[in-house]
Design a protein around this motif. Structure first.
Motif, mmCIF file in Angstrom:
data_model
loop_
_atom_site.group_PDB
_atom_site.id
_atom_site.type_symbol
_atom_site.label_atom_id
_atom_site.label_comp_id
_atom_site.label_asym_id
_atom_site.label_seq_id
_atom_site.Cartn_x
_atom_site.Cartn_y
_atom_site.Cartn_z
ATOM 1 N N LEU A 199 -5.069 2.349 1.295
ATOM 2 C CA LEU A 199 -4.463 2.514 0.457
ATOM 3 C C LEU A 199 -4.037 3.193 -0.471
ATOM 4 N N ARG A 200 -4.892 4.352 0.464
ATOM 5 C CA ARG A 200 -4.238 5.545 0.316
ATOM 6 C C ARG A 200 -2.872 6.230 0.697
ATOM 7 N N ALA A 201 -1.981 5.092 2.216
ATOM 8 C CA ALA A 201 -0.862 5.048 2.204
ATOM 9 C C ALA A 201 -0.104 4.491 1.426
ATOM 10 N N LEU A 202 -0.747 3.829 0.643
ATOM 11 C CA LEU A 202 0.470 3.093 -0.337
ATOM 12 C C LEU A 202 0.993 3.236 -2.014
ATOM 13 N N GLU A 203 -0.486 4.693 -1.622
ATOM 14 C CA GLU A 203 -0.600 5.166 -2.827
ATOM 15 C C GLU A 203 0.772 6.666 -2.777
ATOM 16 N N ARG A 204 0.535 6.839 -1.572
ATOM 17 C CA ARG A 204 1.616 7.972 -1.456
ATOM 18 C C ARG A 204 2.421 7.781 -1.064
ATOM 19 N N VAL A 205 3.290 6.333 -0.427
ATOM 20 C CA VAL A 205 4.993 6.209 -0.961
ATOM 21 C C VAL A 205 5.008 6.041 -2.266
ATOM 22 N N GLY A 206 4.086 5.128 -3.024
ATOM 23 C CA GLY A 206 4.437 5.848 -4.427
ATOM 24 C C GLY A 206 5.022 6.817 -5.048
ATOM 25 N N ASP A 207 4.171 7.504 -4.999
ATOM 26 C CA ASP A 207 4.506 9.096 -4.993
ATOM 27 C C ASP A 207 5.646 9.581 -4.224
ATOM 28 N N HIS A 208 6.644 9.430 -3.279
ATOM 29 C CA HIS A 208 7.641 9.252 -2.482
ATOM 30 C C HIS A 208 8.555 8.679 -3.334
ATOM 31 N N ALA A 209 8.305 7.994 -3.230
ATOM 32 C CA ALA A 209 8.912 6.604 -4.180
ATOM 33 C C ALA A 209 9.457 7.424 -5.985
ATOM 34 N N ASP A 210 8.258 7.989 -6.075
ATOM 35 C CA ASP A 210 8.434 9.463 -7.702
ATOM 36 C C ASP A 210 9.363 10.251 -7.345
ATOM 37 N N ASN A 211 9.671 10.619 -6.364
ATOM 38 C CA ASN A 211 9.820 11.768 -5.491
ATOM 39 C C ASN A 211 11.481 11.452 -5.771
ATOM 40 N N LEU A 212 11.704 9.861 -5.185
ATOM 41 C CA LEU A 212 12.993 9.587 -4.828
ATOM 42 C C LEU A 212 13.875 9.754 -6.636
ATOM 43 N N ALA A 213 12.931 8.991 -7.305
ATOM 44 C CA ALA A 213 13.657 9.160 -9.084
ATOM 45 C C ALA A 213 14.358 10.481 -9.558
ATOM 46 N N GLU A 214 13.336 10.978 -8.674
ATOM 47 C CA GLU A 214 13.307 13.049 -9.874
ATOM 48 C C GLU A 214 14.602 13.365 -8.909
ATOM 49 N N HIS A 215 14.862 12.955 -7.629
ATOM 50 C CA HIS A 215 16.549 13.320 -7.025
ATOM 51 C C HIS A 215 17.353 12.641 -7.567
ATOM 52 N N VAL A 216 17.658 11.964 -8.327
ATOM 53 C CA VAL A 216 18.270 10.727 -9.108
ATOM 54 C C VAL A 216 18.253 11.882 -10.340
ATOM 55 N N VAL A 217 17.112 11.948 -10.472
ATOM 56 C CA VAL A 217 17.592 13.116 -12.517
ATOM 57 C C VAL A 217 18.366 13.753 -12.043
ATOM 58 N N TYR A 218 17.672 15.131 -11.276
ATOM 59 C CA TYR A 218 18.272 16.400 -10.597
ATOM 60 C C TYR A 218 19.883 15.889 -10.197
ATOM 61 N N LEU A 219 20.141 14.639 -9.754
ATOM 62 C CA LEU A 219 21.617 14.100 -8.925
ATOM 63 C C LEU A 219 22.133 14.300 -10.155
ATOM 64 N N VAL A 220 21.904 13.847 -11.477
ATOM 65 C CA VAL A 220 22.801 13.047 -12.501
ATOM 66 C C VAL A 220 22.942 14.586 -13.469
#
Length: 242
Positions: A199-220
């Protein structure tokens, strides 16, 4: 300056256009591989398939190789092309995104290792309902984050950022339930601890997906929203005049 998916196809150098397109293509390929790693790791756990779990663990090397390849491509573009403005943001966003994808791959490997451990246990496995639910949630976050990157989709990126708070709440609730299980049955401690690590690993996957989305905002948009209030994101990021 806000950019869109056509902004990176208007250079004097056709070769530079091709290099940037290949960079995005390789990142999406890495994203697809990592997404499958997470899916296979969860399937291995839920179906008690230690062979599939072993395959996930072994395939982590391929994820690492793609990470190194993308880093090398980004370094070469920075050195040879000295990109500016939106092109520089693209390269930097790809560097950051590939790092997050590599870490998601690491989390998938952790899930696989724990799945193998649980497959060797004779205990009744508690918490699989919670694992299934949270895994579906974070896999959707990852899929949407990759789609938002491919399409430069700000609205979808913001949706992913908002979803991360819900995953955190679900994770906290699941962990409390598992602690209760351990308190009621000491024999379950070993297997429950493995599920908690999953479950901790899955929560971290969510955190990194969140980071990916933040990179999109930075990019655009050129905005760094890493420490922004989620409740103000939509007004800030989707402001057409910013």
């Amino acid at each position: 300056m806000e950019i869109n998916s056509e902004s990176h196809s208007q250079h004097i150098s056709r070769q530079f256009n091709q290099e940037l397109e290949e960079l995005k293509t390789h990142l999406m390929a890495m994203g697809g591989l990592v997404e499958k790693q997470v899916q296979d790791a969860i399937t291995a756990l839920l179906e008690n398939d230690s062979k599939l779990a072993g395959k996930v663990r072994d395939n982590d090397r391929e994820v690492n190789d793609l990470h190194l390849q993308i880093d090398e491509e980004c370094t070469r573009i920075l050195a040879r092309r000295q990109p500016a403005a939106s092109d520089l943001r693209l390269v930097l966003a790809v560097i950051r995104a590939s790092s997050d994808l590599e870490r998601i791959g690491d989390e998938a490997s952790k899930i696989a290792r724990n799945a193998i451990s649980l497959s060797e246990s004779n205990n009744v496995i508690r918490g699989l309902v919670e694992v299934r639910h949270i895994s579906e949630h974070v896999r959707k976050m990852l899929r949407d984050a990759l789609t938002s990157f491919a399409r430069f989709d700000l609205e979808l990126a913001i949706e992913v950022v908002r979803e991360d708070e819900l995953v955190d709440d679900e994770y906290g609730s699941a962990m409390r339930s598992l602690i209760t299980f351990m308190a009621e049955d000491a024999r379950s401690i070993s297997s429950v601890l493995s599920v908690m690590w999953i479950l901790r690993a899955l929560e971290r996957v969510g955190d990194h997906a969140d980071n990916l989305a933040e990179h999109v905002v930075y990019l655009v948009k050129g905005l760094d929203i890493r420490h922004s209030d989620p409740d103000t994101l939509e007004a800030t990021v989707l402001d057409r005049n910013s």
